[in-house]
Design a protein around this motif. Sequence first.
Motif, PDB file in Angstrom:
ATOM      1  N   MET A   1     -72.965  20.752   2.705  1.00  0.00           N
ATOM      2  CA  MET A   1     -71.752  21.357   3.211  1.00  0.00           C
ATOM      3  C   MET A   1     -70.973  20.334   4.026  1.00  0.00           C
ATOM      4  SD  MET A   1     -71.381  24.884   5.270  1.00  0.00           S
ATOM      5  CE  MET A   1     -71.285  24.530   6.995  1.00  0.00           C
ATOM      6  N   GLU A   2     -69.711  20.189   3.693  1.00  0.00           N
ATOM      7  CA  GLU A   2     -68.871  19.209   4.392  1.00  0.00           C
ATOM      8  C   GLU A   2     -68.184  19.885   5.564  1.00  0.00           C
ATOM      9  OE1 GLU A   2     -65.036  16.461   3.445  1.00  0.00           O
ATOM     10  OE2 GLU A   2     -66.425  16.876   1.823  1.00  0.00           O
ATOM     11  N   ARG A   3     -68.251  19.230   6.697  1.00  0.00           N
ATOM     12  CA  ARG A   3     -67.602  19.757   7.881  1.00  0.00           C
ATOM     13  C   ARG A   3     -66.144  19.315   7.900  1.00  0.00           C
ATOM     14  NH1 ARG A   3     -72.362  18.611  12.108  1.00  0.00           N
ATOM     15  NH2 ARG A   3     -70.780  18.957  13.662  1.00  0.00           N
ATOM     16  N   LYS A   4     -65.326  20.021   8.682  1.00  0.00           N
ATOM     17  CA  LYS A   4     -63.884  19.790   8.696  1.00  0.00           C
ATOM     18  C   LYS A   4     -63.521  18.371   9.122  1.00  0.00           C
ATOM     19  CE  LYS A   4     -59.627  21.693  10.524  1.00  0.00           C
ATOM     20  NZ  LYS A   4     -59.026  22.669  11.408  1.00  0.00           N
ATOM     21  N   GLY A   5     -64.198  17.812  10.113  1.00  0.00           N
ATOM     22  CA  GLY A   5     -63.859  16.502  10.637  1.00  0.00           C
ATOM     23  C   GLY A   5     -64.348  15.345   9.784  1.00  0.00           C
ATOM     24  N   ASN A   6     -65.248  15.589   8.840  1.00  0.00           N
ATOM     25  CA  ASN A   6     -65.802  14.503   8.031  1.00  0.00           C
ATOM     26  C   ASN A   6     -64.757  13.844   7.143  1.00  0.00           C
ATOM     27  OD1 ASN A   6     -68.261  14.943   9.181  1.00  0.00           O
ATOM     28  ND2 ASN A   6     -69.182  15.893   7.378  1.00  0.00           N
ATOM     29  N   THR A   7     -63.842  14.606   6.600  1.00  0.00           N
ATOM     30  CA  THR A   7     -62.833  14.055   5.706  1.00  0.00           C
ATOM     31  C   THR A   7     -61.955  13.052   6.441  1.00  0.00           C
ATOM     32  OG1 THR A   7     -62.803  16.137   4.486  1.00  0.00           O
ATOM     33  CG2 THR A   7     -60.973  14.635   4.126  1.00  0.00           C
ATOM     34  N   ILE A   8     -61.482  13.434   7.609  1.00  0.00           N
ATOM     35  CA  ILE A   8     -60.624  12.534   8.380  1.00  0.00           C
ATOM     36  C   ILE A   8     -61.417  11.323   8.851  1.00  0.00           C
ATOM     37  CG2 ILE A   8     -59.249  12.329  10.486  1.00  0.00           C
ATOM     38  CD1 ILE A   8     -58.393  15.207  10.079  1.00  0.00           C
ATOM     39  N   LEU A  10     -64.033   9.913   7.387  1.00  0.00           N
ATOM     40  CA  LEU A  10     -64.233   9.022   6.241  1.00  0.00           C
ATOM     41  C   LEU A  10     -62.940   8.313   5.860  1.00  0.00           C
ATOM     42  CD1 LEU A  10     -66.599  11.210   4.049  1.00  0.00           C
ATOM     43  CD2 LEU A  10     -67.184   9.143   5.331  1.00  0.00           C
ATOM     44  N   LEU A  11     -61.805   9.025   5.966  1.00  0.00           N
ATOM     45  CA  LEU A  11     -60.513   8.417   5.673  1.00  0.00           C
ATOM     46  C   LEU A  11     -60.201   7.298   6.670  1.00  0.00           C
ATOM     47  CD1 LEU A  11     -58.019   8.630   3.834  1.00  0.00           C
ATOM     48  CD2 LEU A  11     -57.064  10.208   5.496  1.00  0.00           C
ATOM     49  N   LEU A  12     -60.469   7.540   7.944  1.00  0.00           N
ATOM     50  CA  LEU A  12     -60.240   6.513   8.959  1.00  0.00           C
ATOM     51  C   LEU A  12     -61.146   5.303   8.750  1.00  0.00           C
ATOM     52  CD1 LEU A  12     -59.769   8.676  12.160  1.00  0.00           C
ATOM     53  CD2 LEU A  12     -58.036   7.371  10.945  1.00  0.00           C
ATOM     54  N   GLY A  14     -62.384   4.320   5.871  1.00  0.00           N
ATOM     55  CA  GLY A  14     -61.879   3.631   4.686  1.00  0.00           C
ATOM     56  C   GLY A  14     -60.631   2.819   4.988  1.00  0.00           C
ATOM     57  N   ILE A  15     -59.694   3.405   5.720  1.00  0.00           N
ATOM     58  CA  ILE A  15     -58.468   2.686   6.063  1.00  0.00           C
ATOM     59  C   ILE A  15     -58.786   1.502   6.962  1.00  0.00           C
ATOM     60  CG2 ILE A  15     -56.292   2.854   7.346  1.00  0.00           C
ATOM     61  CD1 ILE A  15     -56.031   5.708   6.290  1.00  0.00           C
ATOM     62  N   GLY A  16     -59.690   1.690   7.917  1.00  0.00           N
ATOM     63  CA  GLY A  16     -60.099   0.580   8.788  1.00  0.00           C
ATOM     64  C   GLY A  16     -60.723  -0.556   8.005  1.00  0.00           C
ATOM     65  N   GLY A  17     -61.570  -0.219   7.015  1.00  0.00           N
ATOM     66  CA  GLY A  17     -62.171  -1.246   6.172  1.00  0.00           C
ATOM     67  C   GLY A  17     -61.141  -1.992   5.349  1.00  0.00           C
ATOM     68  N   ILE A  18     -60.166  -1.262   4.838  1.00  0.00           N
ATOM     69  CA  ILE A  18     -59.099  -1.897   4.058  1.00  0.00           C
ATOM     70  C   ILE A  18     -58.278  -2.832   4.937  1.00  0.00           C
ATOM     71  CG2 ILE A  18     -56.935  -1.446   2.827  1.00  0.00           C
ATOM     72  CD1 ILE A  18     -58.285   1.082   1.706  1.00  0.00           C
ATOM     73  N   ILE A  19     -57.966  -2.379   6.151  1.00  0.00           N
ATOM     74  CA  ILE A  19     -57.216  -3.231   7.087  1.00  0.00           C
ATOM     75  C   ILE A  19     -58.002  -4.492   7.399  1.00  0.00           C
ATOM     76  CG2 ILE A  19     -56.332  -3.410   9.448  1.00  0.00           C
ATOM     77  CD1 ILE A  19     -55.687  -0.416   9.288  1.00  0.00           C
ATOM     78  N   LEU A  20     -59.293  -4.336   7.656  1.00  0.00           N
ATOM     79  CA  LEU A  20     -60.135  -5.486   7.973  1.00  0.00           C
ATOM     80  C   LEU A  20     -60.178  -6.466   6.806  1.00  0.00           C
ATOM     81  CD1 LEU A  20     -62.028  -6.799  10.019  1.00  0.00           C
ATOM     82  CD2 LEU A  20     -63.897  -5.507   9.000  1.00  0.00           C
TER      83      LEU A  20
END
Length: 99
Positions: A1-8, A10-12, A14-20
């Motif tokens: 079961m995915e919790r509400k905050g997990n999506t954001i 994981l998105l953060l 991913g975006i942080g990794g892309i920026i790096l």
Amino acid sequence: MERKGNTIALLLIGIGGIILLSKLGWLLGGLMEYLIPIALIALGYYGVKAGNRFFGGLFIIIGAFSLIGEFAWLIGLIIAIAMIGFGVKMLKDRRNYHY
């Protein structure tokens, strides 16, 4: 079961990794300069729609200022062309009026 905050979260991550990776020069080069501000605006919009107006608005503002900064050269170019055009028009108008 995915919790509400997990999506954001994981998105953060991913975006942080892309920026790096882009700062290290390993990913998409100059394209990232435009994608990150657009992603911040989109993430801010998603945050506002989800009910978190403060952080959503903050992300939108940061993304918008970053995007304006990326297009500063274009804004300066438009202003310069407008100034030249206005100056030429003033010179032509002055020649039409003989005192």
